[in-house]
Design an enzyme around this catalytic site. Structure first.
Site, mmCIF file in Angstrom:
data_model
loop_
_atom_site.group_PDB
_atom_site.id
_atom_site.type_symbol
_atom_site.label_atom_id
_atom_site.label_comp_id
_atom_site.label_asym_id
_atom_site.label_seq_id
_atom_site.Cartn_x
_atom_site.Cartn_y
_atom_site.Cartn_z
ATOM 1 N N SER A 40 0.716 -1.422 -0.041
ATOM 2 C CA SER A 40 -0.393 -0.069 -0.287
ATOM 3 C C SER A 40 0.656 1.400 0.210
ATOM 4 O O SER A 40 1.669 1.525 -1.027
ATOM 5 C CB SER A 40 -0.731 -0.287 1.176
ATOM 6 N N ASP A 73 -9.088 -4.483 -6.670
ATOM 7 C CA ASP A 73 -8.328 -3.561 -5.413
ATOM 8 C C ASP A 73 -9.649 -2.260 -5.502
ATOM 9 O O ASP A 73 -9.217 -1.759 -6.349
ATOM 10 C CB ASP A 73 -7.176 -3.714 -5.485
ATOM 11 N N HIS A 123 -7.459 -5.256 -1.419
ATOM 12 C CA HIS A 123 -6.074 -4.686 -1.017
ATOM 13 C C HIS A 123 -5.449 -5.403 0.288
ATOM 14 O O HIS A 123 -4.567 -5.514 0.250
ATOM 15 C CB HIS A 123 -6.138 -3.863 -0.504
#
Length: 272
Positions: free
Chosen positions: A95, A223, A252
């Site tokens: 991320s 995602d 994610h």
């Protein structure tokens, strides 16, 4: 518990498991080093030294009121690498942490870093702009930020299923989902707010084009936090000679929902 002090006196907590070639796992925004437990334990048992630290404002690190920009976060990373004098490091970033390692490489060079895996990263550029028409409009970003700040526990709970894309059949237990929500809450509200602004405004397009270390890009095509058409598929066209892997029907939280596959890909990348 091990701690180190960053350049500005901020104290950060870290984990250091196993021996062998070092693999540093950088957690995503709001998450702490514990988010990598399904990678660190099995990989440390396979002859790797697995490390991770809690970003400032997260987990057991100091909840300071400053330093959530990428330059400062990259300086924290530099302090950690210097503290343990780590070399030939494989960095696995999830991320927003993708920006930390890329900014580190831009500012400090690659002497300590042998390769980088970018997992579901929030790059290269989130903001809608004239030269980035597919980006997120500022009004949409502000509305999401306001809703999250107004009732953070509720917002986290409502978005947890999308984080793992469980609606597409990904098997993540309700206990694990609740655990991850709590880990996201183990981050100061200030840090949660400021890192989102950091993510939104950072433009890494030029820095990604300049990467010279071997790079693995992994992204799920479902995602919701870092949409693949805004992130993964754009990144693969920017980084020279990267290896790109797309996980179908994956959200994610890839290090949880697809831990076995991710671990195998990390191992293959290191061996290659």
């Amino acid at each position: 518990m091990p701690y180190f002090e960053s350049h500005d006196g901020t104290t950060l907590h870290y984990q250091d498991w196993g021996t062998g070639q070092p693999v540093l796992f950088l957690a995503g925004g709001w998450l702490s080093s514990t988010s990598w437990e399904l990678q660190m334990l099995p990989l440390s048992k396979q002859g790797l030294r697995c490390l991770s630290y809690d970003r400032r404002g997260h987990g057991k690190s100091d909840w300071v009121g400053h330093g959530y920009d990428y330059d400062t976060l990259a300086a924290d990373l530099a302090a950690f690498l210097d503290h343990l004098d780590l070399r030939d490091v494989t960095v696995v970033a999830h991320s927003m942490a993708g920006g930390e390692i890329v900014r580190y490489l831009t500012r400090y060079g690659s002497d300590r870093i042998s390769r980088v895996a970018l997992v579901s990263v929030t790059m290269p550029y989130f903001a809608q702009a004239e030269d980035n028409p597919n980006g997120v409009p500022k009004a949409v970003f502000d509305a999401v930020n306001a809703a999250r700040a107004a009732d953070r526990p509720l917002w986290m709970e409502q978005n947890a299923q999308a984080f793992f894309a469980t609606h597409l059949g990904n098997q993540v237990s309700s206990a694990r989902i609740a655990w991850m929500v709590q880990k996201c809450m183990d981050c100061s509200l200030l840090a949660a707010d400021e890192i989102m602004n950091t993510i939104y405004h950072a433009d890494f397009r030029d820095e990604l084009r300049a990467l010279t270390v071997p790079t693995l890009v992994i992204h799920g095509d479902a995602d919701a936090s870092a949409p693949i058409d805004l992130c993964g598929r754009v990144i693969k066209d920017l980084i020279p000679g990267n290896t790109y892997k797309e996980y179908p029907a994956t959200g994610h939280g890839i290090m949880i929902s697809h831990a076995t596959q991710l671990n195998a890909d990390i191992l293959d990348f290191i061996k290659a």
